[in-house]
Design a protein around this motif. Structure first.
Motif: not given
Length: 148
Positions: A29, A32-33
């Motif tokens: 997370q 990828t965010t």
């Protein structure tokens, strides 16, 4: 699943590892965010922006006007919670490309106590020390993020 993309044996590269006291889900997370990256990637720059289209063939762009640089590329391969393969193009203050496209592979492997993160990046021989230092600094911030 397609064959894993690997860096050619003859390519110049650097490799850095870090150990993060968190699950691969949590580390994934943060890679990828936009909200995840904002917590640790370039926290020293208030104006850092993270644009992501996290899918194979999708683009990403990280940039900071204050720092005067950025990076962009394409996601070539994504194995959820375990591997990110992406291209890497440096941006200067004017957003122009700075050199040749490089390849970055981020491998995540869960252990009993956390996640081993291994980053491998191609680049010109005369830039490998700088790339290694940059990744070491970045991964140290990732490790420290979970120490708080």
């Amino acid at each position: 699943m397609s064959e894993p993309i690997e860096i050619p044996a003859e390519a110049e590269r650097t490799e850095i590892t870090a150990f993060v006291v968190a699950s691969t889900d949590a580390v994934w997370q943060l890679f990828t965010t936009p909200a995840g990256l904002a917590q640790w990637w370039w926290p020293q720059f208030d104006d850092a922006q993270y644009e992501l289209d996290v899918q194979e063939g999708g683009m990403y762009r990280f940039r900071t006007a204050t720092g005067g640089f950025g990076v962009q590329g394409r996601y070539l391969q994504l194995d959820e919670r375990s591997r990110i393969v992406q291209t890497w193009d440096w941006l200067g203050g004017g957003e122009e490309l700075q050199g040749e496209e490089q390849l970055v592979i981020i491998d995540l492997r869960e252990t009993g106590d956390g996640t081993l993160v291994r980053v491998t990046q191609t680049g010109p021989l005369d830039e490998l020390d700088d790339l290694r230092d940059g990744w070491q600094d970045t991964l140290t911030r990732l490790e420290e993020h979970f120490d708080d």
